[in-house]
Scaffold this motif. Sequence first.
Motif, mmCIF file in Angstrom:
data_model
loop_
_atom_site.group_PDB
_atom_site.id
_atom_site.type_symbol
_atom_site.label_atom_id
_atom_site.label_comp_id
_atom_site.label_asym_id
_atom_site.label_seq_id
_atom_site.Cartn_x
_atom_site.Cartn_y
_atom_site.Cartn_z
ATOM 1 N N UNK A 1 0.804 -1.223 0.000
ATOM 2 C CA UNK A 1 0.000 0.000 0.000
ATOM 3 C C UNK A 1 0.838 1.275 0.000
ATOM 4 N N UNK A 2 2.134 1.139 -0.194
ATOM 5 C CA UNK A 2 2.985 2.329 -0.253
ATOM 6 C C UNK A 2 2.615 3.185 -1.466
ATOM 7 N N UNK A 3 2.650 4.495 -1.293
ATOM 8 C CA UNK A 3 2.417 5.430 -2.398
ATOM 9 C C UNK A 3 3.644 6.331 -2.548
ATOM 10 N N UNK A 4 4.050 6.571 -3.787
ATOM 11 C CA UNK A 4 5.095 7.548 -4.057
ATOM 12 C C UNK A 4 4.457 8.929 -4.190
ATOM 13 N N UNK A 5 5.034 9.899 -3.524
ATOM 14 C CA UNK A 5 4.544 11.271 -3.583
ATOM 15 C C UNK A 5 5.555 12.104 -4.357
ATOM 16 N N UNK A 6 5.097 12.704 -5.453
ATOM 17 C CA UNK A 6 5.940 13.588 -6.259
ATOM 18 C C UNK A 6 5.485 15.020 -6.018
ATOM 19 N N UNK A 7 6.244 15.798 -5.226
ATOM 20 C CA UNK A 7 5.823 17.161 -4.907
ATOM 21 C C UNK A 7 6.397 18.200 -5.867
ATOM 22 N N UNK B 1 8.358 7.506 -9.189
ATOM 23 C CA UNK B 1 7.043 7.020 -9.618
ATOM 24 C C UNK B 1 7.166 6.563 -11.072
ATOM 25 N N UNK B 2 6.917 5.283 -11.324
ATOM 26 C CA UNK B 2 7.152 4.718 -12.656
ATOM 27 C C UNK B 2 6.226 5.278 -13.719
ATOM 28 N N UNK B 3 4.992 5.618 -13.349
ATOM 29 C CA UNK B 3 4.004 5.980 -14.370
ATOM 30 C C UNK B 3 3.585 7.439 -14.337
ATOM 31 N N UNK B 4 3.798 8.131 -13.238
ATOM 32 C CA UNK B 4 3.439 9.549 -13.116
ATOM 33 C C UNK B 4 2.024 9.824 -13.635
ATOM 34 N N UNK B 5 1.098 8.959 -13.302
ATOM 35 C CA UNK B 5 -0.294 9.145 -13.699
ATOM 36 C C UNK B 5 -0.587 8.844 -15.148
ATOM 37 N N UNK B 6 0.409 8.426 -15.912
ATOM 38 C CA UNK B 6 0.236 8.231 -17.348
ATOM 39 C C UNK B 6 -0.386 6.910 -17.744
ATOM 40 N N UNK C 1 1.731 0.605 -4.313
ATOM 41 C CA UNK C 1 2.935 -0.003 -4.850
ATOM 42 C C UNK C 1 2.685 -1.381 -5.456
ATOM 43 N N UNK C 2 1.675 -2.082 -4.958
ATOM 44 C CA UNK C 2 1.333 -3.376 -5.548
ATOM 45 C C UNK C 2 1.049 -3.248 -7.036
ATOM 46 N N UNK C 3 0.519 -2.086 -7.449
ATOM 47 C CA UNK C 3 0.247 -1.873 -8.872
ATOM 48 C C UNK C 3 1.535 -1.734 -9.679
ATOM 49 N N UNK C 4 2.548 -1.094 -9.110
ATOM 50 C CA UNK C 4 3.849 -1.009 -9.790
ATOM 51 C C UNK C 4 4.441 -2.399 -9.988
ATOM 52 N N UNK C 5 4.381 -3.224 -8.940
ATOM 53 C CA UNK C 5 4.939 -4.573 -9.024
ATOM 54 C C UNK C 5 4.164 -5.391 -10.056
ATOM 55 N N UNK C 6 2.854 -5.210 -10.081
ATOM 56 C CA UNK C 6 2.026 -5.883 -11.079
ATOM 57 C C UNK C 6 2.446 -5.467 -12.486
ATOM 58 N N UNK C 7 2.668 -4.180 -12.687
ATOM 59 C CA UNK C 7 3.112 -3.670 -13.984
ATOM 60 C C UNK C 7 4.437 -4.303 -14.387
ATOM 61 N N UNK C 8 5.411 -4.298 -13.478
ATOM 62 C CA UNK C 8 6.741 -4.828 -13.786
ATOM 63 C C UNK C 8 6.671 -6.301 -14.158
ATOM 64 N N UNK C 9 5.926 -7.082 -13.390
ATOM 65 C CA UNK C 9 5.917 -8.530 -13.624
ATOM 66 C C UNK C 9 5.004 -8.960 -14.766
ATOM 67 N N UNK C 10 3.837 -8.366 -14.878
ATOM 68 C CA UNK C 10 2.898 -8.802 -15.920
ATOM 69 C C UNK C 10 3.487 -8.630 -17.315
ATOM 70 N N UNK C 11 4.124 -7.472 -17.575
ATOM 71 C CA UNK C 11 4.635 -7.217 -18.928
ATOM 72 C C UNK C 11 6.155 -7.310 -18.993
ATOM 73 N N UNK D 1 17.051 2.047 -1.563
ATOM 74 C CA UNK D 1 16.732 3.262 -0.812
ATOM 75 C C UNK D 1 15.987 2.929 0.474
ATOM 76 N N UNK D 2 14.999 2.032 0.378
ATOM 77 C CA UNK D 2 14.194 1.686 1.547
ATOM 78 C C UNK D 2 14.984 0.846 2.546
#
Length: 544
Positions: free
Chosen positions: A95-101, A125-130, A351-361, A376-377
Amino acid sequence: MNATIERPCKRWAVIASAFLLASCGGSIDSNTAVPEPIMRVMQKPAYQNAAWSMQVVDLDTGQVIYDLNSSGQVFIASVRKVFSTGNALNALGAQHHFITPVYRQGTVAANGALNGNLILVASGDLTMGGRANADGTIALTNFDHNEANSLGNAVLSTPDPLAGYDSLAAQVAAAGIKTINGDVVIDDRLFEPFNFRGEFNVRPIFVNDDLIDVTLSQSAQGAAVPFDWRPKSAAFSVQSTLTTGSATSALDIELNPELPLCIGSANCVGEVSGNVPAGLVPILTNAYPLIRTFRVTEPSNYTRTVFIEALARAGVTVTAAPVAPNPVQLLPAKGSYSSAQQVAQLTSAPYAQDIRYVNKVSYNIGADVTLMQFGLAHNGSTTMAGSLAAEQGELSASFNISPAQYHFIDGSGGGDTTANGRAVIAMLRGMSTKAAFAPYFDSMPVLGVDGSLATITDFEADSTLAGAKGQVHAKTGTYVAENLLVPGKPILKGQALAGYIDAKSGRRIAFFLTVNNVPITGIPDVLTVFQDEGTIAAMLWKMQ
């Protein structure tokens, strides 16, 4: 009493690496011997000089069900991602979220003029809302544009690649800023840039996955090929002289330059040229459009221009030139921003969505950044080498995987990435005990359903295997290189598959499978090997 089976030994050498074949050396416990139906697939003529490796275990008990050369170092390609994504998911949480200020420097006058600079601080952030779907998920396709040039086609996701930047710009305007009498700067200091496979240096800021998509449509013989591109920006534009030739002509699409070095300079243009045969049926999709991509080789320069253009759409005027190198010399000390200066922020999907993106495609740059996010973490590492070292420590401490069991050079499985089957199985079993296992499991491509396993359906021709559809969650990996033994010809150095199977019997198993050093003539041969591995996975579903 356990019997052993001795088999004839063969060797195959390629590109300074040598492997014993799966049929070579050692002894095999008859209780874990590979069943004959699977061996018949492995012994097809195409694999007569190839090396197979496999291990299958009961996920809960760890009982080894089948084993073939599982201690040998083999090419695993993108199966390497099961390590990088698992560790990162454990470290950051699903459930982690990247915050781009976005911060302002200086004061805002009564007329809305900012007498200072506007700074976007990259978060990785891998997708920046795109790729944002309305339901908060990240949009994916089964043929992702990140591999369009190597595979020969792709399907583009539908969300607006610039949506995140438009959101940030709208927030800046809502904060009362109408004019920026300074510059716009991208703070890209989150981690040290790292080189991605000789193409460019990756930074923690992205627009459209650091790609410009070129869409090519169908036309009649002798006519120009209609084309378009996205994102549209003064940072980079596209021209084309591509034409449609006779039906017997060869497909030849040239991008010049595929790696443009001019981003950040005025009039940066990529050219598409060559020939498309009339009546061509595009590979993978069997329908137009055809997709090709140019690489954004200077992500920070490109993002700066895109953000300035988004600000203009939101009614904010920037006095600085929109196309120019990112002025990093204007940045304040790292980490010195004040919350009082913040005027906008973009929050990523979980963050689960980022991992899904990386692994699915099998998103390679995303996997490399995932490793950096883990570093970093984990211990504040900002370099690729430091992140690899942090990962090595974690694999030893949490998964009992020795550094002698693998050779990783990045987070995605590039180049001569190797591991043995036992290490992969240890990672898969270890992840099954972690709090993040559910999203990790869900991130894997599903046989015959989605991601890189969507088109693996040959197994369904056998009615006894058809039930395996949807029951195999596994990461794929493909490594093609030049065959030095046959100059000018390619070789499939590694085609790997690893993950989980909810077997017909009801139990869940973990499996690893790879074949190394298969001579090929092109992508269709790779797809055939891929289908064979899918069939083996389906057989495992049936047998267990």
